[in-house]
Scaffold this active site. Structure first.
Site, PDB file in Angstrom:
ATOM      1  N   GLU A  21       0.826  -1.115   0.018  1.00  0.00           N
ATOM      2  CA  GLU A  21      -0.047  -0.060  -0.077  1.00  0.00           C
ATOM      3  C   GLU A  21       0.930   1.228  -0.166  1.00  0.00           C
ATOM      4  O   GLU A  21       0.643   2.169  -0.704  1.00  0.00           O
ATOM      5  CB  GLU A  21      -0.847  -0.004   1.153  1.00  0.00           C
ATOM      6  N   LEU A  22       1.864   1.249   0.676  1.00  0.00           N
ATOM      7  CA  LEU A  22       2.680   2.448   1.002  1.00  0.00           C
ATOM      8  C   LEU A  22       3.432   2.814  -0.602  1.00  0.00           C
ATOM      9  O   LEU A  22       3.584   3.997  -0.830  1.00  0.00           O
ATOM     10  CB  LEU A  22       3.998   2.353   2.062  1.00  0.00           C
ATOM     11  N   GLY A 443      23.029  -7.362 -22.954  1.00  0.00           N
ATOM     12  CA  GLY A 443      22.257  -8.560 -23.138  1.00  0.00           C
ATOM     13  C   GLY A 443      20.794  -7.813 -23.436  1.00  0.00           C
ATOM     14  O   GLY A 443      20.259  -8.313 -24.351  1.00  0.00           O
ATOM     15  N   GLU A 495      16.638 -10.542 -24.610  1.00  0.00           N
ATOM     16  CA  GLU A 495      16.234 -10.739 -23.431  1.00  0.00           C
ATOM     17  C   GLU A 495      14.765 -10.504 -23.274  1.00  0.00           C
ATOM     18  O   GLU A 495      14.012 -10.317 -22.182  1.00  0.00           O
ATOM     19  CB  GLU A 495      16.737 -10.197 -22.294  1.00  0.00           C
ATOM     20  N   CYS A 527      10.359  -2.494  -4.282  1.00  0.00           N
ATOM     21  CA  CYS A 527      10.133  -3.735  -3.967  1.00  0.00           C
ATOM     22  C   CYS A 527      10.810  -4.698  -4.553  1.00  0.00           C
ATOM     23  O   CYS A 527      10.682  -4.435  -5.908  1.00  0.00           O
ATOM     24  CB  CYS A 527       9.023  -4.194  -3.161  1.00  0.00           C
ATOM     25  N   ASP A 610      26.210 -13.595 -16.405  1.00  0.00           N
ATOM     26  CA  ASP A 610      26.181 -12.280 -15.612  1.00  0.00           C
ATOM     27  C   ASP A 610      26.545 -12.555 -14.070  1.00  0.00           C
ATOM     28  O   ASP A 610      25.657 -13.591 -13.649  1.00  0.00           O
ATOM     29  CB  ASP A 610      24.722 -11.857 -15.788  1.00  0.00           C
ATOM     30  N   CYS A 654      27.876  -5.266 -12.203  1.00  0.00           N
ATOM     31  CA  CYS A 654      27.267  -3.918 -12.353  1.00  0.00           C
ATOM     32  C   CYS A 654      27.722  -3.104 -11.437  1.00  0.00           C
ATOM     33  O   CYS A 654      26.904  -2.247 -10.314  1.00  0.00           O
ATOM     34  CB  CYS A 654      25.680  -4.153 -11.763  1.00  0.00           C
ATOM     35  N   HIS A 705      22.019   4.113 -16.935  1.00  0.00           N
ATOM     36  CA  HIS A 705      20.960   4.784 -15.981  1.00  0.00           C
ATOM     37  C   HIS A 705      20.555   6.163 -16.198  1.00  0.00           C
ATOM     38  O   HIS A 705      19.422   6.620 -15.594  1.00  0.00           O
ATOM     39  CB  HIS A 705      21.862   4.680 -14.548  1.00  0.00           C
TER      40      HIS A 705
HETATM   41  N1  GLN Z   1      22.176  -9.297 -19.212  1.00  0.00           N
HETATM   42  C1  GLN Z   1      21.437  -8.438 -18.276  1.00  0.00           C
HETATM   43  C2  GLN Z   1      20.863  -7.302 -19.008  1.00  0.00           C
HETATM   44  O1  GLN Z   1      21.418  -6.919 -19.829  1.00  0.00           O
HETATM   45  C3  GLN Z   1      22.110  -7.961 -17.218  1.00  0.00           C
HETATM   46  C4  GLN Z   1      21.705  -7.373 -16.099  1.00  0.00           C
HETATM   47  C5  GLN Z   1      22.350  -6.602 -15.079  1.00  0.00           C
HETATM   48  O2  GLN Z   1      23.367  -6.713 -15.026  1.00  0.00           O
HETATM   49  N2  GLN Z   1      21.745  -6.386 -13.940  1.00  0.00           N
HETATM   50  O3  GLN Z   1      19.852  -6.813 -18.582  1.00  0.00           O
HETATM   51 ZN    ZN Z   2      24.572  -4.940 -14.988  1.00  0.00          ZN
END
Ligand code: GLN
Ligand code: ZN
Length: 765
Positions: A21-22, A443, A495, A527, A610, A654, A705
């Site tokens: 809910e939050l 990926g 993917e 979450c 990965d 990552c 990002h």
């Molecule tokens: N192979 C994944 C992607 O490209 C790697 C994601 C990740 O490193 N968090 O989404």
């Molecule tokens: Zn990554």
């Protein structure tokens, strides 16, 4: 049986609500779809509901509720706002969201001061919860704003809740923060402790008898200055009228045990799940009337507690302590889902082995009942707990003899490539025939609304498997087409068919189950729903081969097989507590190894495994890093290294803090590693000043990002920096992570520039 009086309490309750809910209320407010008053009212509803769920406890936490993060709450309580947030003159909650995430609701922004840079976020100890890092400079001062805690305390007391306010302790608060000017954080202690003193007074005035002060930093290695600081701070706070329960959790105290035992506080909480061997020593050291709180229910996993075993161990301790014993979960229940009763879809047998936050508190009440009134008072409950625990222990669903045999057959050979990197590199080059500075991606390609919709419809049974497969193949074909048009050298399938890099594999492996509502807060309104690894892991059939074969059939260029590695599968799941993590990891490694070999057999020339979460598994104490890294690296090697020299293994990670684990990363012996570096301007590569990374590497040059499109020149400059430390022959050009959260309209121009950058590099470097 001797009469005893054990008290129960809880360190913290999940705040999101059993239906998140939050989360939804926060996001609605940020999008201007609801008012601040509605959001605040929902907060109050959740607090009441959660107190109600804890009402049988002798002490109930207050102040553990948070609209974003408990560390940020503490920054506001201590009046430690970053400079950029100090001039705000709107509602405090809006300013709070500005520091948390850069902005509050749109309307709140326009009426006041606009957005600011969001606070830095990092992991809370070894959990997957992320907190907002407090910011300090040498000039930082503190002023008390106890309003949030006092309001919640009043609210709780009005409801008749036996309230125990919870705050983060001064040393942990300092340790978790960052001195922006490089100054000494400990120098701030003398300004900080008096404000804690005032806070304790204010809480005592408002009727709090006990205050829980969390100092989990005590389970990490502390140098002499920090230990001394603990003494100073708690001697200063000794005068307070509120009784202090000093809470430590997530591990043993080890060389901080004496320090903790001697601090002048009224009680100490110890994580008796992770530090059981320290209970008796600590008990022996505690003086006078000190309360010892034992965290006997695991607050970090989802398994039912073996209550009979705990009682056998606890009863003699309870006899010694009498009414000085408190019992509790090991840590805040923030790290587990709320309520197993919501999981009606879960397999019944497996469900009988589980316990979420509410159930853990029931277990606690049962333990207290048994201690205080004798086991016979709760005989039936203890019997049914025994039956569930034994049922799990002996279940055939958990134990798969074939998996155990395969594991017993692992030899050093499994983890070793046929030839050293230098030999392999030559063979791979002959087979792949790639240009210098080869280009690739990590990926995933954008997970568009159409992809998500198709998956939801498939899951809801609205479209059949065939239609779903066709839709995903169309997406794969689209990303192959786009990659060819861009001129990338090594392609990926994109993917599209994967919801999540762990869930996708978990769903296909035996030994995993998935909850429906098992959400755990990761940060702010976000979450995650970690899969539950409950039994021996095996792979009934190939998991990715069809998709990759299909993708490869569309292009002459090499198509990367794409897998999630064993360490990441482990670190992002709730895992078994009946065997070491290393053993579960090895089983995952063997399953992934089979997939790797099947891909190779299908003609796939490059396979990426990965390990996004390898670093996350590092133990809290550096002295234990080596043993973790040893088994984690070996698991990766077993997964990866069964292939022929000609098959090229990639891995991806990552993060960019490599300095302290670079040797372990090299020991993984992947032919190519791609990593996140673009944001730090290749700072990461400093690790390579002291250590010659031996294999191929693709330092990410496109920060995925951010919605910004990186320029050709920017990427060339980053690669040139990299070329100062790594020979150009071993460098790859790629983004710093998967592209699934981006839009095609961002990805295409960015990758166009990336390919152009590589072409320039080939001519000039
Ligand atoms: N192979 C994944 C992607 O490209 C790697 C994601 C990740 O490193 N968090 O989404
Ligand atoms: Zn990554």
């Amino acid at each position: 049986m001797v009469f005893m009086m054990a008290f129960t309490h809880n360190l913290g309750f999940p705040r999101m609500g059993s239906r998140r809910e939050l989360k939804f209320a926060l996001e609605a407010y940020w999008k201007d779809r609801s008012s601040r008053d509605e959001l605040k009212a929902l907060g109050a509803v959740l607090r009441h509901r959660h107190w109600e769920a804890q009402k049988t406890l002798d002490w109930v936490p207050v102040g553990d509720f948070s609209f974003y993060d408990q560390v940020l709450d503490m920054s506001f309580t201590l009046g430690n706002l970053p400079q950029r947030a100090q001039a705000f003159h709107g509602d405090v909650l809006d300013n709070y969201f500005r520091v948390a995430r850069g902005r509050s609701a749109q309307s709140a922004e326009t009426s006041c001061c606009g957005g600011v840079a969001a606070g830095e976020m990092t992991k809370w100890f070894d959990t997957n919860y992320h907190y907002i890092v407090p910011e300090f400079t040498a000039a930082t001062g503190f002023t008390l704003d106890a309003s949030r805690l006092l309001e919640q305390l009043a609210e709780a007391r009005a409801l008749g809740v036996k309230a125990k306010p919870v705050i983060i302790g001064p040393l942990t608060y300092l340790a978790l923060g960052k001195a922006k000017d490089g100054s000494d954080k400990l120098a701030l202690l003398q300004r900080l402790v008096p404000v804690y003193g005032q806070l304790l007074e204010a809480l005592a005035d408002a009727g709090a008898e006990w205050v829980q002060i969390d100092e989990p930093i005590l389970v990490t290695e502390l140098d002499a200055d920090w230990r001394h600081a603990f003494n100073l701070a708690y001697h200063d706070l000794k005068a307070s009228r509120a009784k202090i329960l000093l809470a430590t959790y997530f591990g043993p105290l080890q060389d901080n045990l004496h320090l903790v035992a001697e601090l002048p506080v009224a009680g100490v909480h110890l994580d008796a799940v992770n530090a059981r061997e320290e209970v008796l020593p600590l008990l022996g050291l505690l003086t006078g009337l000190k309360v010892l709180s034992l965290g006997v229910i695991n607050g970090r996993n989802i398994w039912k507690t073996d209550l009979n075993a705990v009682l056998d161990w606890l009863e003699p301790i309870a006899e010694r302590l009498g009414n000085r014993l408190w019992i509790a979960p090991s840590c805040s229940l923030l790290h587990v889902p709320v309520d197993l009763d919501s999981e009606q879809g879960l397999d019944g047998e497996i469900r009988s082995w589980l316990s979420f936050a509410r159930q853990k508190l029931e277990e606690l009440a049962l333990l207290a009942n048994a201690l205080n009134h004798g086991c016979q008072a709760v005989g039936a409950e203890l019997d049914s707990n025994r039956a569930a625990v034994e049922g799990r222990r002996n279940s055939r669903r958990i134990h798969n003899p074939a998996v155990k045999t395969a594991l017993a057959g692992i030899t050093a050979q499994h983890g070793r490539r046929q030839s050293p990197y230098a030999v392999r590199a030559v063979r791979q080059a002959a087979r792949l025939n790639l240009p210098r500075f080869p280009t690739t991606t990590i990926g995933s390609f954008p997970q568009t609304a159409e992809i998500r919709q198709a998956r939801n419809r498939f899951k809801a049974g609205e479209v059949d498997g065939k239609a779903y497969k066709k839709a995903m193949q169309a997406e794969i074909a689209r990303s192959v087409r786009e990659q060819e048009s861009l001129g990338l050298d090594v392609l990926v399938h994109g993917e599209a068919e994967r919801n999540d890099m762990v869930e996708y594999f978990g769903e296909q492996l035996d030994g995993y189950v998935f909850s429906q509502h098992g959400w755990v807060q990761s940060y702010g309104s976000r979450c995650v729903k970690p899969p539950i690894l409950y039994g021996d892991i095996s792979r009934p059939r190939a998991m990715t081969v069809d998709w990759i074969e299909y993708a490869q059939s569309l292009t002459e260029r090499p198509m990367k097989g794409m897998l999630t590695g064993p360490v990441t599968l482990l670190n992002w799941s709730f895992v078994r507590d009946d065997q070491p993590r290393a053993a579960s990891c090895l089983q995952l490694a063997m399953a992934i190894r089979q997939e790797v070999l099947d891909l190779e057999k299908a003609g796939v020339r490059i396979i990426q495994i990965d390990e996004a979460a390898l670093r996350e598994g590092l133990p809290l104490r550096k002295s234990q890093w080596k043993s973790y890294l040893d088994w984690a690296v070996e698991a990766f090697r077993i997964a990866a290294n069964g292939v022929a020299d000609e098959t090229q293994i990639h891995t991806h990670m990552c993060y960019s803090e490599f300095n302290d684990i670079i040797e372990a990363i090299a020991a993984m012996d992947a032919d190519v590693i791609t990593i996140e570096t673009s944001r730090s301007g290749m700072e990461l590569l400093e690790a390579f000043d002291h250590f010659r990374y031996p294999n191929g590497i693709g330092p990410g040059v496109y920060d995925i990002h951010s919605p910004n499109i990186p320029t050709i020149q920017h990427m060339i400059d980053l690669m040139k920096k990299a070329a100062l430390r790594i020979p150009a022959e071993r460098l790859w050009v790629n983004p710093d992570c998967g592209l699934k959260t981006r839009q095609w309209s961002e990805v295409m121009p960015a990758l166009t520039n990336l390919v152009a950058a590589a072409e320039t590099l080939r001519k000039t470097q």
